[in-house]
Structure formats: C-alpha cells, structure tokens
Design an enzyme around this catalytic site. Sequence first.
Site, PDB file in Angstrom:
ATOM      1  CG  ASP A 140      47.718  42.336  43.831  1.00  0.00           C
ATOM      2  OD1 ASP A 140      47.829  42.184  45.063  1.00  0.00           O
ATOM      3  OD2 ASP A 140      47.478  43.439  43.302  1.00  0.00           O
ATOM      4  CG  HIS A 183      46.522  46.371  36.805  1.00  0.00           C
ATOM      5  ND1 HIS A 183      46.472  47.431  37.672  1.00  0.00           N
ATOM      6  CD2 HIS A 183      46.048  45.315  37.501  1.00  0.00           C
ATOM      7  CE1 HIS A 183      46.005  47.039  38.847  1.00  0.00           C
ATOM      8  NE2 HIS A 183      45.727  45.751  38.764  1.00  0.00           N
ATOM      9  NE  ARG A 281      37.181  47.179  45.955  1.00  0.00           N
ATOM     10  CZ  ARG A 281      38.468  47.112  45.601  1.00  0.00           C
ATOM     11  NH1 ARG A 281      38.825  46.688  44.409  1.00  0.00           N
ATOM     12  NH2 ARG A 281      39.402  47.484  46.447  1.00  0.00           N
ATOM     13  CG  ASP A 283      41.427  47.250  41.615  1.00  0.00           C
ATOM     14  OD1 ASP A 283      41.351  47.349  42.847  1.00  0.00           O
ATOM     15  OD2 ASP A 283      42.480  46.989  41.005  1.00  0.00           O
ATOM     16  CD  GLU A 325      40.874  50.266  45.534  1.00  0.00           C
ATOM     17  OE1 GLU A 325      41.644  50.243  46.500  1.00  0.00           O
ATOM     18  OE2 GLU A 325      41.275  50.203  44.355  1.00  0.00           O
ATOM     19  CG  HIS A 394      41.363  43.415  49.855  1.00  0.00           C
ATOM     20  ND1 HIS A 394      40.383  44.365  49.637  1.00  0.00           N
ATOM     21  CD2 HIS A 394      42.260  43.560  48.853  1.00  0.00           C
ATOM     22  CE1 HIS A 394      40.689  45.041  48.553  1.00  0.00           C
ATOM     23  NE2 HIS A 394      41.810  44.579  48.042  1.00  0.00           N
ATOM     24  CG  ASP A 395      43.973  46.730  49.471  1.00  0.00           C
ATOM     25  OD1 ASP A 395      44.696  45.757  49.200  1.00  0.00           O
ATOM     26  OD2 ASP A 395      43.290  47.332  48.625  1.00  0.00           O
ATOM     27  NE  ARG A 519      48.456  43.966  49.786  1.00  0.00           N
ATOM     28  CZ  ARG A 519      48.138  44.241  48.510  1.00  0.00           C
ATOM     29  NH1 ARG A 519      47.251  45.176  48.239  1.00  0.00           N
ATOM     30  NH2 ARG A 519      48.706  43.600  47.509  1.00  0.00           N
TER      31      ARG A 519
HETATM   32  C1  GLC Z   1      43.488  47.746  44.549  1.00  0.00           C
HETATM   33  C2  GLC Z   1      43.234  46.490  45.344  1.00  0.00           C
HETATM   34  C3  GLC Z   1      44.546  45.951  45.833  1.00  0.00           C
HETATM   35  C4  GLC Z   1      45.427  45.650  44.646  1.00  0.00           C
HETATM   36  C5  GLC Z   1      45.551  46.879  43.729  1.00  0.00           C
HETATM   37  C6  GLC Z   1      46.130  46.504  42.417  1.00  0.00           C
HETATM   38  O1  GLC Z   1      44.001  48.760  45.310  1.00  0.00           O
HETATM   39  O2  GLC Z   1      42.368  46.764  46.412  1.00  0.00           O
HETATM   40  O3  GLC Z   1      44.383  44.807  46.621  1.00  0.00           O
HETATM   41  O4  GLC Z   1      46.695  45.239  45.078  1.00  0.00           O
HETATM   42  O5  GLC Z   1      44.304  47.459  43.454  1.00  0.00           O
HETATM   43  O6  GLC Z   1      45.176  45.857  41.635  1.00  0.00           O
END
Ligand code: GLC
Length: 648
Positions: A140, A183, A281, A283, A325, A394-395, A519
């Site tokens: 991912d 995770h 950051r 996540d 985030e 990136h998302d 993406r």
């Molecule tokens: C955040 C990241 C994304 C990722 C998700 C799971 O939202 O920006 O790219 O898929 O977390 O880790």
Amino acid sequence: MYDYLLHQKINAAFLKLKIGKDEADLSFYSRLIANTSVIKSLYDELYQHHSKAAVHFDGLINCLATAHKKRRIALKKRDTAKAEKGLWFLSNEITGMSLYVDNFCGNLTNLGDKLGYFKKLGVNFLHLMPLFESPAGESDGGYAVSDYSKVDARFGSLDNLKTVQQKMSEADMYLMIDIVLNHTSHQHEWAIKAKQGDKNYQDYFYMYDDRLIPDSFEKDMPDIFPETAPGNFTYIPECHKWVMTVFHNYQWDLNFGNPAVLVEMLDIILFYANLGIDVLRIDAPAFIWKQQGTTCQNLPKAHTILRLLKQCVQVASPGMALLGEAIVAPKEIMNYFGTGNFIAKECDFAYNATQMALQWDALATGDTRVMLAAQHELLKKPYGTSWITYTRCHDDIGLGYDDYMIQQASFDPYKHRKFIKDFYSGNVPGSPATGALFSVNPKTQDARISGTLASLCGLEKAIATNNEEEINTAINRIIVMQAFSFFIGGLPMLFYGDEVGYTNDYSYLSDPAKSYDNRWMHRPVIDWAKNNNIDIDGSIEQRIFSATHLLNSIRKKLPMLADCSNLTWLSPYNIHVAGFLRQLDDKRLYCFFNLKNEMCYVDWQTVKEKGNPPALLFDHWQQQEYVVGRDKEYLVIEPYSFCLLEAV
Ligand code: GLC
C-alpha cells in the site's frame, strides 16, 4: 492533588538513566513534571481498568526518559531554537513537497543530491512517503510496515536517511515522515508471532475465533476499499482466527485497547523524533480506536490517544510537531486540533481536505458558492494550529463536505456530487479532465477521484490534441489551483511532479502489485530529462515550475500569510470569484481567484467593506498597481487567474 507516587516513578527513571546533569536535562525534567499528571489522566482514561495498566505506565515513563537521554545535542538545540521562535510551524516561509523517494530519484542517496532542485523551486520542507520496510507487492505504497526501524532496502539504509536529514538540516530544510500506527503489515514480527499462536501478540491485534464479534462490528463499519478489499476482517488460516483489517487484508489493525501497543508505538514515534523529524504525519488517526456498535472512526478515545501522544512528544522531543492525517467531514476535523481543555493541544496540523475538494468542486462548476458555504466550519480552526493546504497528494480526492453546504448553493447533493465525479472521470462531454473513479462502492454509489493535478486540469487532453490554446488554459487552471492553496492559510504541500505538470502515469497497470489501485496513476515515476526542461524557456515544465516558484517567493515575503488565524472572506458579488483578506497588524493582502473560464469583474466595493478602505493596491502576481475605483467600478480578472493585492 500532588501525586507523590508519580513523582517517585519519575525520579526512579532519572536515577536509573543518570539524567539530571545539564541544562537540557533540567528543561526535560521541568517538562516532564509539568505534563505527567495530564499524561497520567489521559492514560487512565484509556487503560484504568486494564490488568497491566501500571506496568505499562512505568514503561511509558521510561520510554520518555530514554528518548530524552538518546536525543542528540544538536536536536536539543534545534528544539530550543524552535521554542524561541514560538509557533514556528505557522510561518509563511515554509513550503513543502510530498514525494516517493524511489519514484522521484531512485533512493535516499540521490535525494541528498537533489536539494538544489528544491531550493530552486522554493521548497524547504519534504514529506518523504513511507520509507520503512514494507513487503513488496503488499505494501500500500509503504503504509503496511513490517519493520518500523529498518529503512526498506529499495530506498537505502537508516544511515542514508540520517545523512539526508543532516544535509537538509544544514540547508535549513524541514523533514516530515509517517508513523503508520493504525495497522502493521501481516509480515510484521508481532503479526508473525500472532499467527504462530502467541497469545501475547494476538492481543496486539483484534483477533477472534469465529465470526460472532466480526459480524457485529461489520454492521456499522463502512468499507474503505470496497472494490479491492471489501469487509473489515480477514481469515488467518495459520491460527484459525479472524483479524481486523480495515484497509487491505495485509494491513492488520493494531489494538490500542492494549497499553502494550501504545507504549510500543510511542517508542517508535520517539525513535523517529530522534532521527530529527520536524513534523510527524500520523497516518489514519481517525481509525485508531475501535468499538462495536460504531463506525470505528473518529471515536473520543482516538482523540485521547492523540492527546496523550502529543503530551509525550512535547516532553521528549518538543521540536517535533504532529500532523493528524484525518480525512474526515468538516465538523469532525476540528476535533483533531483538540477540544475543551485540549484546544490546540492535540494535532498541530491537519490536512485541509475539505478546502482541497471544494477547490476541485469550484473548478468544475466555475461556481464558488459551495466552497463559501463550508468556510464558517473551516474558520473554527483554533489559533496555534495550522492546515496542510494542497491541491493533490498521493491519495484520491473525496467529496467529503456536507450535503447542506451543497444545498446552500442551491444544488441537489446527489446530482451535484455525481456531476463532479463524472466531470473528472471523463464522463461529462466537453470536460477537459482525464481522471478516474477510485473505490466505487456499489452499495452507496460513493466514489472518490484519482488523477494528477495536470490531467484533472486538462493538460493531458490538451497535449494529446496538440491544442496550444487548451494547453494555456490547462496551465492557468493548474496555477490558480496552486495559488489558492498557497494563500488560503497553512503550510502549502506540493505533490512531486505537479511542479512541472506531470500527467497521469499509466505504467502502474503493468505492475500486478499496483494495478488494482488506480491511485498509482497520480504517483508518477520522474523522468529527469523532462524535469530538466525547466531550463527551456516557454516549455510547459518551465512555465509551471517558474509560476510555482513565483507563488513561493511571493508567499515568503508577505508576513500576513503566516497562519495566525487571520483570514476573512470577502463578498466579490460574483459567484465565479472567491476572495479573502489576509491581515496582520496593518498589513493587508486581498486575494481574488477567478475559477471560471471567462473574464470576471469584481466590484471595488468588495475591498472597502472590511474596515479602513485601501486607496492603492499592488498586485504581487501581475506586478501591477491599481487605484481602488468607485463602487460599481470593477477590478477585471482574466479567466482562471487571480490577484494578490497588497494595500500600499
Ligand atoms: C492513509 C494513507 C493512504 C493509505 C491508508 C492506509 O490514508 O494516506 O495512502 O492507503 O492510510 O494506511
């Protein structure tokens, strides 16, 4: 009440680590004493009833003391320098870029040689996308970490990262990386041990023997990736259990109900802090607390964890700011800055995802009313905190603003969102955009949008048809979008490639590890021959790069663009134009953005409505002076252009 036992614990940790000799130790001691009661009460809010609460709390205190002990003198000095500046991260002199090191330049060593490129653009802050070990094919984009302390070999080594940090620090640049704490990868040591039947590590995750509890959770939990990873649990044949996997099935959700997990993650956070990270950051913080009967998003205890982490970071590495985030609804996002006694004491930054999506909304419709309808929510951001402002990352782009905002602009929410999605995914005849829908939910018809800034702004189609006029229009759209995020307040974060107009990169389709996730179309592999065109006058790359550079330099020289909660929206009496005033002491900047493909007129009355009317305005963008006209006389703004008018 004075907590004798708590202070004894602190003293014991100090004695054990022989802390207490120099000035930095004393400062640390004061910070720890000042914050421990709050840390303890937040901890108790989470773990009071946990059988191992006390032992893990000792672990937490020890973690703070050890991190302080390990923090380099240079970093402690940097902490002090930042503290002396006050809220350093609100500055108008910081501009960021987010990038994948491998796609950008191969590896960390090469990145160290690219600092001149960032300087030329005016970027002095880098967000390096996840760098820590992540299994190829199940990564991912690095957000499935299998070892939090080992840099993935494809980027280089931890030493290479330290060298980059050192070089950046010498060049007065700031560094941001991620902590992926919701995770781990299913190949993380904890997950491997859990699969092998180790009960201790099974408790690090949400693992169940049968579908009873998973089914109960599923009733209220939405799917994050409905097309590619439906459901929130995965069966693990090795141990015959179901594990919670909110994102992909290879990303196992950590169980923060277990204090051991919290202390482990704190340890990693402080390890990153001691690498010299300026902003961390966090996540996906919206997901870090789970409770049956809820969506398992934005729960109060997720905020308790963030507050606790903030307090701990403040004690052990006070120079490191936190970015949460959370890509959530406008009302929810404010909570990530803290509420009640914790206002401005949770995350220092959040993404202004609402504003980002609203800019795309306004660009598609040429109508700024939905954007305006959201602003009373966004203006609630507390002083002392800031936004990451951006057009692309990136998302995907989610249209997460509220229905009532769309209704206020007299649109039907369902039809309006459908139009925006169709517009950017190429389903509206005449739309200049080339994008795609991401994560379409067949049940709700919900979907998000993928595509690069340039492709969504029409550059891909314009180049394909070799249409010079359309190329110009697309470039103007790109720049007006970027300008918006440079001046609206917050730290502007460019996404790599956008500074030279990369269009969608479809090479991901031939990589089975990526092809299921569109993406990747907006995560380009950089071709330096293309980027070198920034030195060729009149090239597309040069035009976008130099305009982006100009936005940077204008922003850096205007102190009213620091994010001091100093933004007032204006009424340009023209739905195609958005306008706001940025003010600091007697310095004023009136910003107007025309989001329509036609010339627009703004009544001069607009600039006279917010106190002390200016007589003369200097436009930093066009380098042109304006005498403020009478009411019913107009400032004229070209299609997809903008004015940055300073009162002189
Ligand atoms: C955040 C990241 C994304 C990722 C998700 C799971 O939202 O920006 O790219 O898929 O977390 O880790």
